[in-house]
Design a protein around this motif. Structure first.
Motif, PDB file in Angstrom:
ATOM      1  N   ASP A   1       0.833  -1.204   0.000  1.00 61.50           N
ATOM      2  CA  ASP A   1       0.000   0.000   0.000  1.00 61.50           C
ATOM      3  C   ASP A   1       0.867   1.254   0.000  1.00 61.50           C
ATOM      4  N   ALA A   2       0.275   2.367  -0.413  1.00 56.94           N
ATOM      5  CA  ALA A   2       0.942   3.659  -0.276  1.00 56.94           C
ATOM      6  C   ALA A   2       0.888   4.073   1.193  1.00 56.94           C
ATOM      7  N   TRP A   3       1.976   4.613   1.696  1.00 54.51           N
ATOM      8  CA  TRP A   3       2.024   5.024   3.095  1.00 54.51           C
ATOM      9  C   TRP A   3       1.772   6.521   3.207  1.00 54.51           C
ATOM     10  N   ASP A   4       1.078   6.917   4.282  1.00 55.33           N
ATOM     11  CA  ASP A   4       0.869   8.340   4.533  1.00 55.33           C
ATOM     12  C   ASP A   4       1.832   8.813   5.609  1.00 55.33           C
ATOM     13  N   GLY A   5       1.955  10.114   5.748  1.00 56.97           N
ATOM     14  CA  GLY A   5       2.899  10.689   6.697  1.00 56.97           C
ATOM     15  C   GLY A   5       2.282  11.116   7.998  1.00 56.97           C
ATOM     16  N   THR A   6       1.108  10.586   8.319  1.00 61.88           N
ATOM     17  CA  THR A   6       0.425  10.985   9.546  1.00 61.88           C
ATOM     18  C   THR A   6       1.184  10.519  10.772  1.00 61.88           C
ATOM     19  N   ALA A   7       0.957  11.227  11.862  1.00 59.69           N
ATOM     20  CA  ALA A   7       1.584  10.872  13.129  1.00 59.69           C
ATOM     21  C   ALA A   7       0.939   9.605  13.687  1.00 59.69           C
ATOM     22  N   GLY A   8       1.672   8.939  14.590  1.00 60.23           N
ATOM     23  CA  GLY A   8       1.137   7.757  15.250  1.00 60.23           C
ATOM     24  C   GLY A   8       2.033   6.547  15.073  1.00 60.23           C
ATOM     25  N   GLY A   9       1.579   5.447  15.652  1.00 55.88           N
ATOM     26  CA  GLY A   9       2.357   4.221  15.628  1.00 55.88           C
ATOM     27  C   GLY A   9       1.961   3.310  14.482  1.00 55.88           C
ATOM     28  N   LYS A  10       2.937   2.759  13.799  1.00 57.24           N
ATOM     29  CA  LYS A  10       2.705   1.860  12.669  1.00 57.24           C
ATOM     30  C   LYS A  10       3.649   0.670  12.788  1.00 57.24           C
ATOM     31  N   TYR A  11       3.267  -0.428  12.175  1.00 60.95           N
ATOM     32  CA  TYR A  11       4.169  -1.580  12.122  1.00 60.95           C
ATOM     33  C   TYR A  11       3.864  -2.393  10.876  1.00 60.95           C
ATOM     34  N   LEU A  12       4.877  -3.130  10.418  1.00 66.53           N
ATOM     35  CA  LEU A  12       4.661  -4.084   9.335  1.00 66.53           C
ATOM     36  C   LEU A  12       5.253  -5.425   9.730  1.00 66.53           C
ATOM     37  N   LEU A  13       4.647  -6.470   9.227  1.00 66.34           N
ATOM     38  CA  LEU A  13       5.104  -7.830   9.447  1.00 66.34           C
ATOM     39  C   LEU A  13       5.552  -8.416   8.114  1.00 66.34           C
ATOM     40  N   ARG A  14       6.683  -9.097   8.160  1.00 72.89           N
ATOM     41  CA  ARG A  14       7.118  -9.865   6.995  1.00 72.89           C
ATOM     42  C   ARG A  14       7.719 -11.164   7.528  1.00 72.89           C
ATOM     43  N   GLY A  15       7.002 -12.268   7.348  1.00 71.05           N
ATOM     44  CA  GLY A  15       7.491 -13.546   7.851  1.00 71.05           C
ATOM     45  C   GLY A  15       7.745 -13.497   9.341  1.00 71.05           C
ATOM     46  N   GLY A  16       8.987 -13.789   9.740  1.00 72.91           N
ATOM     47  CA  GLY A  16       9.348 -13.777  11.150  1.00 72.91           C
ATOM     48  C   GLY A  16       9.991 -12.476  11.593  1.00 72.91           C
ATOM     49  N   ALA A  17       9.733 -11.381  10.896  1.00 69.11           N
ATOM     50  CA  ALA A  17      10.303 -10.075  11.242  1.00 69.11           C
ATOM     51  C   ALA A  17       9.194  -9.058  11.451  1.00 69.11           C
ATOM     52  N   ILE A  18       9.462  -8.092  12.320  1.00 64.74           N
ATOM     53  CA  ILE A  18       8.553  -6.967  12.532  1.00 64.74           C
ATOM     54  C   ILE A  18       9.377  -5.694  12.615  1.00 64.74           C
ATOM     55  N   VAL A  19       8.915  -4.648  11.946  1.00 59.26           N
ATOM     56  CA  VAL A  19       9.473  -3.308  12.110  1.00 59.26           C
ATOM     57  C   VAL A  19       8.322  -2.402  12.515  1.00 59.26           C
ATOM     58  N   ALA A  20       8.489  -1.712  13.639  1.00 55.97           N
ATOM     59  CA  ALA A  20       7.448  -0.827  14.164  1.00 55.97           C
ATOM     60  C   ALA A  20       8.069   0.534  14.468  1.00 55.97           C
ATOM     61  N   TRP A  21       7.311   1.597  14.279  1.00 56.35           N
ATOM     62  CA  TRP A  21       7.835   2.934  14.517  1.00 56.35           C
ATOM     63  C   TRP A  21       6.705   3.866  14.923  1.00 56.35           C
ATOM     64  N   TYR A  22       7.070   4.942  15.625  1.00 54.47           N
ATOM     65  CA  TYR A  22       6.094   5.927  16.077  1.00 54.47           C
ATOM     66  C   TYR A  22       6.530   7.305  15.611  1.00 54.47           C
ATOM     67  N   VAL A  23       5.661   7.954  14.823  1.00 57.15           N
ATOM     68  CA  VAL A  23       5.938   9.294  14.323  1.00 57.15           C
ATOM     69  C   VAL A  23       5.230  10.299  15.220  1.00 57.15           C
ATOM     70  N   PRO A  24       5.974  11.118  15.973  1.00 61.55           N
ATOM     71  CA  PRO A  24       5.324  12.101  16.830  1.00 61.55           C
ATOM     72  C   PRO A  24       4.731  13.259  16.027  1.00 61.55           C
ATOM     73  N   GLU A  25       3.767  13.930  16.614  1.00 61.18           N
ATOM     74  CA  GLU A  25       3.192  15.120  15.976  1.00 61.18           C
ATOM     75  C   GLU A  25       4.298  16.141  15.710  1.00 61.18           C
ATOM     76  N   GLY A  26       4.274  16.698  14.534  1.00 59.92           N
ATOM     77  CA  GLY A  26       5.225  17.746  14.201  1.00 59.92           C
ATOM     78  C   GLY A  26       6.578  17.251  13.750  1.00 59.92           C
ATOM     79  N   ALA A  27       6.749  15.927  13.607  1.00 62.92           N
ATOM     80  CA  ALA A  27       8.040  15.407  13.153  1.00 62.92           C
ATOM     81  C   ALA A  27       8.331  15.899  11.737  1.00 62.92           C
ATOM     82  N   GLU A  28       9.547  16.353  11.524  1.00 57.31           N
ATOM     83  CA  GLU A  28       9.950  16.827  10.199  1.00 57.31           C
ATOM     84  C   GLU A  28      10.486  15.660   9.375  1.00 57.31           C
ATOM     85  N   ALA A  29      10.623  15.892   8.094  1.00 56.57           N
ATOM     86  CA  ALA A  29      11.080  14.823   7.211  1.00 56.57           C
ATOM     87  C   ALA A  29      12.493  14.365   7.561  1.00 56.57           C
ATOM     88  N   HIS A  30      13.321  15.257   8.094  1.00 57.99           N
ATOM     89  CA  HIS A  30      14.701  14.899   8.425  1.00 57.99           C
ATOM     90  C   HIS A  30      14.874  14.505   9.897  1.00 57.99           C
TER      91      HIS A  30
END
Length: 432
Positions: A48-77
Protein backbone atom coordinates in the motif's frame (compact mmCIF):
# COMPACT_ATOMS: atom_id res chain seq x y z
CA UNK A 1 18.42 13.27 37.76
CA UNK A 2 17.37 9.76 36.83
CA UNK A 3 13.72 8.90 36.40
CA UNK A 4 12.07 6.19 38.51
CA UNK A 5 11.94 2.81 36.75
CA UNK A 6 8.86 2.18 34.66
CA UNK A 7 9.20 -1.61 34.61
CA UNK A 8 9.58 -3.99 37.53
CA UNK A 9 9.17 -7.69 38.32
CA UNK A 10 5.84 -7.68 36.49
CA UNK A 11 7.80 -7.18 33.26
CA UNK A 12 9.71 -10.40 33.95
CA UNK A 13 6.43 -12.22 34.60
CA UNK A 14 5.18 -10.98 31.24
CA UNK A 15 8.43 -12.03 29.55
CA UNK A 16 7.84 -15.59 30.71
CA UNK A 17 4.35 -15.51 29.17
CA UNK A 18 5.81 -14.08 25.95
CA UNK A 19 8.45 -16.82 25.74
CA UNK A 20 5.88 -19.55 26.29
CA UNK A 21 3.55 -18.12 23.64
CA UNK A 22 6.32 -17.62 21.04
CA UNK A 23 7.74 -21.00 20.01
CA UNK A 24 8.73 -19.68 16.56
CA UNK A 25 9.68 -16.30 15.04
CA UNK A 26 6.23 -16.17 13.40
CA UNK A 27 4.50 -16.46 16.77
CA UNK A 28 6.90 -13.96 18.33
CA UNK A 29 6.13 -11.19 15.83
CA UNK A 30 2.40 -11.91 16.06
CA UNK A 31 2.57 -11.54 19.84
CA UNK A 32 4.65 -8.35 19.58
CA UNK A 33 2.12 -6.95 17.10
CA UNK A 34 -0.73 -7.74 19.46
CA UNK A 35 0.98 -5.78 22.23
CA UNK A 36 1.58 -2.84 19.92
CA UNK A 37 -2.03 -2.87 18.71
CA UNK A 38 -3.10 -2.44 22.34
CA UNK A 39 -0.79 0.58 22.52
CA UNK A 40 -2.52 2.17 19.52
CA UNK A 41 -0.26 1.05 16.68
CA UNK A 42 -1.77 -0.01 13.36
CA UNK A 43 -0.49 -2.43 10.76
CA UNK A 44 0.55 -1.17 7.34
CA UNK A 45 1.02 -3.26 4.22
CA UNK A 46 4.16 -3.00 2.12
CA UNK A 47 2.07 -3.04 -1.04
CA UNK A 48 0.00 0.00 0.00
CA UNK A 49 0.94 3.66 -0.28
CA UNK A 50 2.02 5.02 3.10
CA UNK A 51 0.87 8.34 4.53
CA UNK A 52 2.90 10.69 6.70
CA UNK A 53 0.43 10.99 9.55
CA UNK A 54 1.58 10.87 13.13
CA UNK A 55 1.14 7.76 15.25
CA UNK A 56 2.36 4.22 15.63
CA UNK A 57 2.71 1.86 12.67
CA UNK A 58 4.17 -1.58 12.12
CA UNK A 59 4.66 -4.08 9.34
CA UNK A 60 5.10 -7.83 9.45
CA UNK A 61 7.12 -9.87 6.99
CA UNK A 62 7.49 -13.55 7.85
CA UNK A 63 9.35 -13.78 11.15
CA UNK A 64 10.30 -10.08 11.24
CA UNK A 65 8.55 -6.97 12.53
CA UNK A 66 9.47 -3.31 12.11
CA UNK A 67 7.45 -0.83 14.16
CA UNK A 68 7.83 2.93 14.52
CA UNK A 69 6.09 5.93 16.08
CA UNK A 70 5.94 9.29 14.32
CA UNK A 71 5.32 12.10 16.83
CA UNK A 72 3.19 15.12 15.98
CA UNK A 73 5.22 17.75 14.20
CA UNK A 74 8.04 15.41 13.15
CA UNK A 75 9.95 16.83 10.20
CA UNK A 76 11.08 14.82 7.21
CA UNK A 77 14.70 14.90 8.42
CA UNK A 78 13.88 13.90 12.02
CA UNK A 79 16.36 11.19 13.04
CA UNK A 80 15.43 7.71 14.25
CA UNK A 81 16.27 5.90 17.46
CA UNK A 82 16.24 2.17 16.76
CA UNK A 83 16.20 -0.89 19.00
CA UNK A 84 17.38 -3.86 16.93
CA UNK A 85 16.90 -7.50 17.90
CA UNK A 86 16.28 -10.90 16.35
CA UNK A 87 13.40 -13.33 16.63
CA UNK A 88 15.05 -16.66 15.76
CA UNK A 89 16.80 -19.15 18.04
CA UNK A 90 18.89 -22.26 17.30
CA UNK A 91 16.64 -25.30 17.06
CA UNK A 92 15.55 -28.33 15.04
CA UNK A 93 13.53 -27.62 11.87
CA UNK A 94 11.39 -30.01 9.85
CA UNK A 95 12.68 -31.14 6.46
CA UNK A 96 10.66 -30.95 3.21
CA UNK A 97 9.93 -34.70 3.44
CA UNK A 98 9.33 -35.02 7.18
CA UNK A 99 8.00 -38.57 7.48
CA UNK A 100 10.67 -41.12 8.30
CA UNK A 101 11.40 -43.96 10.69
CA UNK A 102 13.06 -47.32 11.23
CA UNK A 103 12.82 -50.48 13.32
CA UNK A 104 9.22 -49.89 14.34
CA UNK A 105 9.71 -46.23 15.27
CA UNK A 106 8.02 -43.38 13.45
CA UNK A 107 10.24 -40.31 13.26
CA UNK A 108 10.25 -36.75 11.96
CA UNK A 109 13.18 -35.73 9.75
CA UNK A 110 14.78 -32.51 10.95
CA UNK A 111 17.64 -30.18 10.02
CA UNK A 112 19.83 -28.35 12.52
CA UNK A 113 19.18 -24.60 12.47
CA UNK A 114 21.91 -22.28 13.72
CA UNK A 115 24.31 -23.48 16.39
CA UNK A 116 22.32 -25.19 19.15
CA UNK A 117 23.84 -27.08 22.07
CA UNK A 118 22.72 -30.42 20.65
CA UNK A 119 22.91 -32.34 23.93
CA UNK A 120 20.34 -29.97 25.49
CA UNK A 121 17.70 -31.30 23.05
CA UNK A 122 18.06 -34.91 24.20
CA UNK A 123 15.38 -36.60 26.30
CA UNK A 124 13.14 -33.50 26.32
CA UNK A 125 9.40 -33.44 25.76
CA UNK A 126 9.08 -31.49 22.52
CA UNK A 127 6.23 -29.81 20.69
CA UNK A 128 5.98 -28.64 17.08
CA UNK A 129 5.05 -25.20 15.80
CA UNK A 130 5.41 -22.90 12.83
CA UNK A 131 3.71 -21.55 9.75
CA UNK A 132 1.53 -23.45 7.29
CA UNK A 133 1.14 -22.11 3.75
CA UNK A 134 -2.25 -22.94 2.26
CA UNK A 135 -3.42 -23.65 -1.25
CA UNK A 136 -5.39 -20.37 -1.36
CA UNK A 137 -2.23 -18.30 -0.74
CA UNK A 138 -2.85 -17.55 2.93
CA UNK A 139 -0.85 -18.73 5.93
CA UNK A 140 -1.85 -20.16 9.29
CA UNK A 141 0.14 -20.40 12.50
CA UNK A 142 0.11 -23.76 14.25
CA UNK A 143 1.38 -24.73 17.69
CA UNK A 144 1.24 -28.27 19.08
CA UNK A 145 2.25 -27.31 22.59
CA UNK A 146 2.22 -30.73 24.18
CA UNK A 147 4.67 -33.64 24.39
CA UNK A 148 4.72 -34.86 20.79
CA UNK A 149 8.34 -35.69 19.97
CA UNK A 150 11.50 -36.77 21.74
CA UNK A 151 15.15 -37.21 20.75
CA UNK A 152 16.13 -40.26 22.85
CA UNK A 153 19.69 -40.53 24.07
CA UNK A 154 21.58 -43.80 23.85
CA UNK A 155 21.61 -45.72 27.13
CA UNK A 156 24.92 -45.67 29.00
CA UNK A 157 25.04 -49.47 28.79
CA UNK A 158 25.58 -49.08 25.02
CA UNK A 159 28.07 -46.22 25.34
CA UNK A 160 30.13 -46.94 28.44
CA UNK A 161 32.68 -44.21 27.70
CA UNK A 162 30.19 -41.36 27.38
CA UNK A 163 31.01 -39.85 30.78
CA UNK A 164 34.77 -40.14 30.37
CA UNK A 165 35.25 -39.42 26.65
CA UNK A 166 32.33 -37.04 26.19
CA UNK A 167 29.10 -37.24 24.23
CA UNK A 168 29.59 -37.21 20.48
CA UNK A 169 26.48 -36.51 18.40
CA UNK A 170 26.16 -36.88 14.65
CA UNK A 171 23.73 -34.22 13.43
CA UNK A 172 22.21 -36.52 10.80
CA UNK A 173 22.02 -39.86 12.61
CA UNK A 174 21.46 -38.95 16.24
CA UNK A 175 19.12 -35.93 16.25
CA UNK A 176 15.99 -37.31 14.53
CA UNK A 177 13.08 -37.29 17.02
CA UNK A 178 10.56 -40.10 17.45
CA UNK A 179 6.84 -39.42 17.56
CA UNK A 180 5.17 -42.80 17.44
CA UNK A 181 5.23 -46.48 16.53
CA UNK A 182 4.64 -48.20 13.23
CA UNK A 183 6.35 -50.12 10.47
CA UNK A 184 4.83 -48.23 7.55
CA UNK A 185 6.16 -44.73 6.96
CA UNK A 186 3.65 -42.84 4.82
CA UNK A 187 4.46 -39.54 3.14
CA UNK A 188 2.06 -36.87 4.30
CA UNK A 189 1.30 -38.23 7.77
CA UNK A 190 2.81 -35.33 9.71
CA UNK A 191 1.20 -32.62 7.59
CA UNK A 192 -2.15 -34.44 7.71
CA UNK A 193 -1.85 -34.48 11.50
CA UNK A 194 -1.16 -30.73 11.55
CA UNK A 195 -4.07 -30.02 9.20
CA UNK A 196 -6.36 -31.87 11.58
CA UNK A 197 -4.86 -30.05 14.58
CA UNK A 198 -5.35 -26.65 12.96
CA UNK A 199 -8.87 -27.46 11.74
CA UNK A 200 -7.89 -27.28 8.07
CA UNK A 201 -9.30 -29.37 5.21
CA UNK A 202 -7.29 -32.35 4.01
CA UNK A 203 -4.76 -31.38 1.37
CA UNK A 204 -5.01 -27.64 2.01
CA UNK A 205 -1.40 -27.26 3.20
CA UNK A 206 1.08 -26.94 0.33
CA UNK A 207 4.08 -25.50 2.20
CA UNK A 208 5.41 -25.31 5.74
CA UNK A 209 8.05 -23.76 7.98
CA UNK A 210 7.99 -25.92 11.09
CA UNK A 211 10.29 -26.21 14.07
CA UNK A 212 10.60 -28.19 17.27
CA UNK A 213 10.35 -26.55 20.69
CA UNK A 214 10.47 -27.68 24.34
CA UNK A 215 7.09 -27.70 26.04
CA UNK A 216 8.43 -27.14 29.57
CA UNK A 217 7.32 -23.60 30.48
CA UNK A 218 9.66 -20.86 31.74
CA UNK A 219 10.07 -20.84 35.51
CA UNK A 220 11.60 -18.90 38.35
CA UNK A 221 14.56 -20.73 39.84
CA UNK A 222 16.64 -20.49 43.01
CA UNK A 223 16.11 -20.17 46.72
CA UNK A 224 14.65 -16.68 46.40
CA UNK A 225 13.33 -17.09 42.85
CA UNK A 226 16.02 -14.67 41.67
CA UNK A 227 16.71 -16.51 38.40
CA UNK A 228 14.63 -17.29 35.32
CA UNK A 229 15.06 -20.49 33.29
CA UNK A 230 13.40 -20.71 29.91
CA UNK A 231 13.71 -21.18 26.16
CA UNK A 232 14.59 -18.70 23.41
CA UNK A 233 15.87 -15.90 25.66
CA UNK A 234 18.40 -15.46 22.86
CA UNK A 235 16.87 -13.30 21.65
CA UNK A 236 13.17 -12.98 22.49
CA UNK A 237 14.20 -11.35 25.77
CA UNK A 238 15.31 -8.32 23.72
CA UNK A 239 12.31 -8.47 21.37
CA UNK A 240 9.98 -8.39 24.37
CA UNK A 241 11.87 -5.54 26.06
CA UNK A 242 12.02 -3.53 22.83
CA UNK A 243 8.29 -3.95 22.25
CA UNK A 244 7.47 -2.81 25.77
CA UNK A 245 9.86 0.14 25.53
CA UNK A 246 8.44 1.29 22.18
CA UNK A 247 4.88 1.19 23.54
CA UNK A 248 5.91 3.38 26.51
CA UNK A 249 7.90 5.80 24.36
CA UNK A 250 4.95 6.19 22.01
CA UNK A 251 2.84 7.20 25.00
CA UNK A 252 4.88 10.40 25.26
CA UNK A 253 3.43 11.56 21.96
CA UNK A 254 4.61 14.89 20.59
CA UNK A 255 7.42 15.35 23.12
CA UNK A 256 9.77 12.94 21.37
CA UNK A 257 12.81 14.54 19.67
CA UNK A 258 13.28 11.53 17.36
CA UNK A 259 11.27 8.68 15.85
CA UNK A 260 11.49 5.51 17.98
CA UNK A 261 11.76 2.23 16.05
CA UNK A 262 11.77 -1.47 16.86
CA UNK A 263 13.38 -3.71 14.23
CA UNK A 264 13.22 -7.41 15.11
CA UNK A 265 14.75 -9.53 12.36
CA UNK A 266 14.74 -13.24 11.55
CA UNK A 267 17.71 -15.44 10.57
CA UNK A 268 20.39 -13.85 12.78
CA UNK A 269 21.49 -17.30 13.90
CA UNK A 270 22.54 -18.27 10.37
CA UNK A 271 23.98 -15.04 9.04
CA UNK A 272 21.05 -12.60 8.56
CA UNK A 273 21.12 -12.91 4.77
CA UNK A 274 17.44 -13.13 3.87
CA UNK A 275 14.56 -10.83 3.01
CA UNK A 276 13.64 -10.80 6.71
CA UNK A 277 17.20 -10.67 8.04
CA UNK A 278 19.25 -7.68 9.17
CA UNK A 279 21.45 -7.99 6.07
CA UNK A 280 18.42 -7.55 3.82
CA UNK A 281 16.79 -4.28 2.71
CA UNK A 282 13.81 -4.35 5.08
CA UNK A 283 14.89 -1.75 7.67
CA UNK A 284 16.38 0.62 5.11
CA UNK A 285 13.24 0.47 3.02
CA UNK A 286 11.02 1.26 6.01
CA UNK A 287 13.14 4.23 7.10
CA UNK A 288 13.28 5.62 3.57
CA UNK A 289 9.55 5.23 3.00
CA UNK A 290 8.85 6.90 6.35
CA UNK A 291 10.91 9.93 5.30
CA UNK A 292 9.25 10.12 1.89
CA UNK A 293 5.76 9.71 3.39
CA UNK A 294 6.41 12.92 5.34
CA UNK A 295 7.34 14.74 2.15
CA UNK A 296 11.07 14.22 2.48
CA UNK A 297 13.73 14.19 -0.21
CA UNK A 298 16.95 12.24 -0.66
CA UNK A 299 18.66 15.03 1.28
CA UNK A 300 16.17 14.65 4.15
CA UNK A 301 16.82 10.90 4.24
CA UNK A 302 20.57 11.48 4.45
CA UNK A 303 20.12 14.01 7.26
CA UNK A 304 17.79 11.68 9.16
CA UNK A 305 20.17 8.72 8.96
CA UNK A 306 23.16 10.89 9.91
CA UNK A 307 21.50 11.59 13.26
CA UNK A 308 20.17 8.08 13.78
CA UNK A 309 21.41 5.69 16.48
CA UNK A 310 20.67 1.97 16.83
CA UNK A 311 20.97 -0.14 19.96
CA UNK A 312 21.51 -3.72 18.80
CA UNK A 313 20.19 -5.69 21.76
CA UNK A 314 21.12 -9.36 22.05
CA UNK A 315 22.01 -11.67 24.90
CA UNK A 316 25.64 -12.02 26.01
CA UNK A 317 27.71 -14.19 28.29
CA UNK A 318 27.57 -13.87 32.07
CA UNK A 319 30.69 -15.16 33.82
CA UNK A 320 30.25 -18.90 34.34
CA UNK A 321 31.18 -20.01 37.87
CA UNK A 322 32.48 -23.37 36.61
CA UNK A 323 34.43 -21.96 33.64
CA UNK A 324 35.63 -18.53 34.76
CA UNK A 325 38.93 -19.05 32.89
CA UNK A 326 37.03 -18.87 29.57
CA UNK A 327 36.18 -15.22 30.24
CA UNK A 328 38.35 -12.10 30.10
CA UNK A 329 39.95 -11.79 33.56
CA UNK A 330 38.98 -8.13 33.99
CA UNK A 331 35.46 -8.34 32.51
CA UNK A 332 33.09 -10.59 34.44
CA UNK A 333 29.48 -9.57 33.74
CA UNK A 334 27.09 -10.89 36.36
CA UNK A 335 23.40 -11.68 36.13
CA UNK A 336 21.20 -8.95 37.60
CA UNK A 337 24.10 -6.52 37.24
CA UNK A 338 22.28 -4.60 34.54
CA UNK A 339 22.58 -4.74 30.74
CA UNK A 340 25.99 -5.27 29.17
CA UNK A 341 27.79 -3.08 26.67
CA UNK A 342 29.52 -5.36 24.14
CA UNK A 343 32.91 -4.31 22.79
CA UNK A 344 35.18 -5.93 20.20
CA UNK A 345 37.90 -4.00 18.36
CA UNK A 346 37.64 -6.31 15.33
CA UNK A 347 34.06 -5.14 14.75
CA UNK A 348 32.33 -8.34 15.79
CA UNK A 349 30.36 -5.81 17.82
CA UNK A 350 29.70 -2.28 16.53
CA UNK A 351 30.26 -0.36 19.79
CA UNK A 352 32.78 2.49 19.87
CA UNK A 353 33.46 5.25 22.39
CA UNK A 354 30.72 7.56 21.11
CA UNK A 355 28.25 4.70 21.18
CA UNK A 356 29.22 3.92 24.76
CA UNK A 357 28.39 7.53 25.67
CA UNK A 358 24.91 7.22 24.15
CA UNK A 359 24.19 4.04 26.10
CA UNK A 360 25.66 5.41 29.31
CA UNK A 361 23.39 8.45 29.05
CA UNK A 362 20.31 6.27 28.57
CA UNK A 363 21.21 4.09 31.56
CA UNK A 364 21.89 7.15 33.71
CA UNK A 365 18.53 8.64 32.76
CA UNK A 366 16.78 5.36 33.61
CA UNK A 367 18.72 4.82 36.84
CA UNK A 368 19.99 1.49 35.51
CA UNK A 369 23.49 0.12 36.12
CA UNK A 370 25.37 -1.36 33.18
CA UNK A 371 28.40 -3.61 32.68
CA UNK A 372 30.96 -4.14 29.91
CA UNK A 373 31.65 -7.37 28.06
CA UNK A 374 34.74 -8.19 26.02
CA UNK A 375 35.89 -11.66 24.99
CA UNK A 376 38.96 -13.42 26.31
CA UNK A 377 41.66 -12.78 23.68
CA UNK A 378 42.22 -16.52 23.33
CA UNK A 379 38.54 -17.22 22.60
CA UNK A 380 36.62 -16.46 19.38
CA UNK A 381 34.04 -13.70 19.67
CA UNK A 382 30.45 -14.06 18.52
CA UNK A 383 28.66 -11.36 16.58
CA UNK A 384 25.20 -9.82 16.22
CA UNK A 385 23.11 -7.73 13.88
CA UNK A 386 25.01 -4.65 15.11
CA UNK A 387 27.93 -4.58 12.64
CA UNK A 388 25.57 -5.55 9.80
CA UNK A 389 23.20 -2.70 10.63
CA UNK A 390 26.03 -0.18 10.93
CA UNK A 391 27.63 -1.20 7.63
CA UNK A 392 24.46 -1.62 5.59
CA UNK A 393 22.75 1.63 6.61
CA UNK A 394 25.69 3.80 7.69
CA UNK A 395 24.17 4.54 11.07
CA UNK A 396 25.86 4.65 14.47
CA UNK A 397 25.21 1.34 16.21
CA UNK A 398 25.88 0.14 19.74
CA UNK A 399 25.81 -3.53 20.79
CA UNK A 400 24.24 -4.26 24.16
CA UNK A 401 22.19 -7.01 25.83
CA UNK A 402 21.50 -9.07 28.93
CA UNK A 403 24.07 -11.45 30.41
CA UNK A 404 22.88 -15.06 30.54
CA UNK A 405 24.19 -18.59 31.05
CA UNK A 406 23.61 -21.62 28.79
CA UNK A 407 23.35 -19.57 25.60
CA UNK A 408 22.03 -21.64 22.68
CA UNK A 409 20.77 -24.32 25.05
CA UNK A 410 17.18 -25.45 24.77
CA UNK A 411 16.77 -23.79 28.18
CA UNK A 412 18.76 -20.67 29.06
CA UNK A 413 19.25 -18.85 32.39
CA UNK A 414 19.13 -15.17 33.33
CA UNK A 415 18.57 -13.01 36.39
CA UNK A 416 15.03 -12.02 37.26
CA UNK A 417 15.88 -8.30 37.38
CA UNK A 418 17.85 -7.94 34.16
CA UNK A 419 14.85 -8.13 31.78
CA UNK A 420 13.17 -5.10 33.34
CA UNK A 421 16.47 -3.23 33.78
CA UNK A 422 17.00 -3.65 30.02
CA UNK A 423 13.46 -2.47 29.25
CA UNK A 424 13.96 0.66 31.36
CA UNK A 425 17.25 1.46 29.59
CA UNK A 426 15.68 0.93 26.15
CA UNK A 427 12.77 3.19 27.07
CA UNK A 428 15.13 5.98 28.11
CA UNK A 429 17.08 5.53 24.88
CA UNK A 430 13.98 5.62 22.64
CA UNK A 431 12.72 8.74 24.40
CA UNK A 432 15.99 10.46 23.54
Amino acid sequence: MSEPPRFDRGHTDDLMSFLAASPTPYHAVANAAERLEKAGFRQVAETDAWDGTAGGKYLLRGGAIVAWYVPEGAEAHTPFRIVGAHTDSPNLRVKPRPDSGAHGWRQVAVEIYGGPLLNSWLDRDLGLAGRLSLRDGTTRLVDVDRPLLRVPQLAIHLDRAVNSDGLKLDKQRHMQPVWGLGEDVRDGDLIAFLEETAGLPDGSVTGWDLMVHPVEPPAYLGRDRELVAGPRMDNLLSVHAGTAALAVAAGRGSGLPSIPVLAAFDHEENGSQSDTGADGPLLGTVLERSVHARGGSLEDRARALAGTVCLSSDTGHAVHPNYAERHDPTHHPRVDGGPILKVNVNNRYATDGSGRAVFAAACEKAGVPFQTFVSNNAMPCGTTIGPITAARHGIRTVDIGVAILSMHSVRELCGAKDPFLLANALTAFLEG
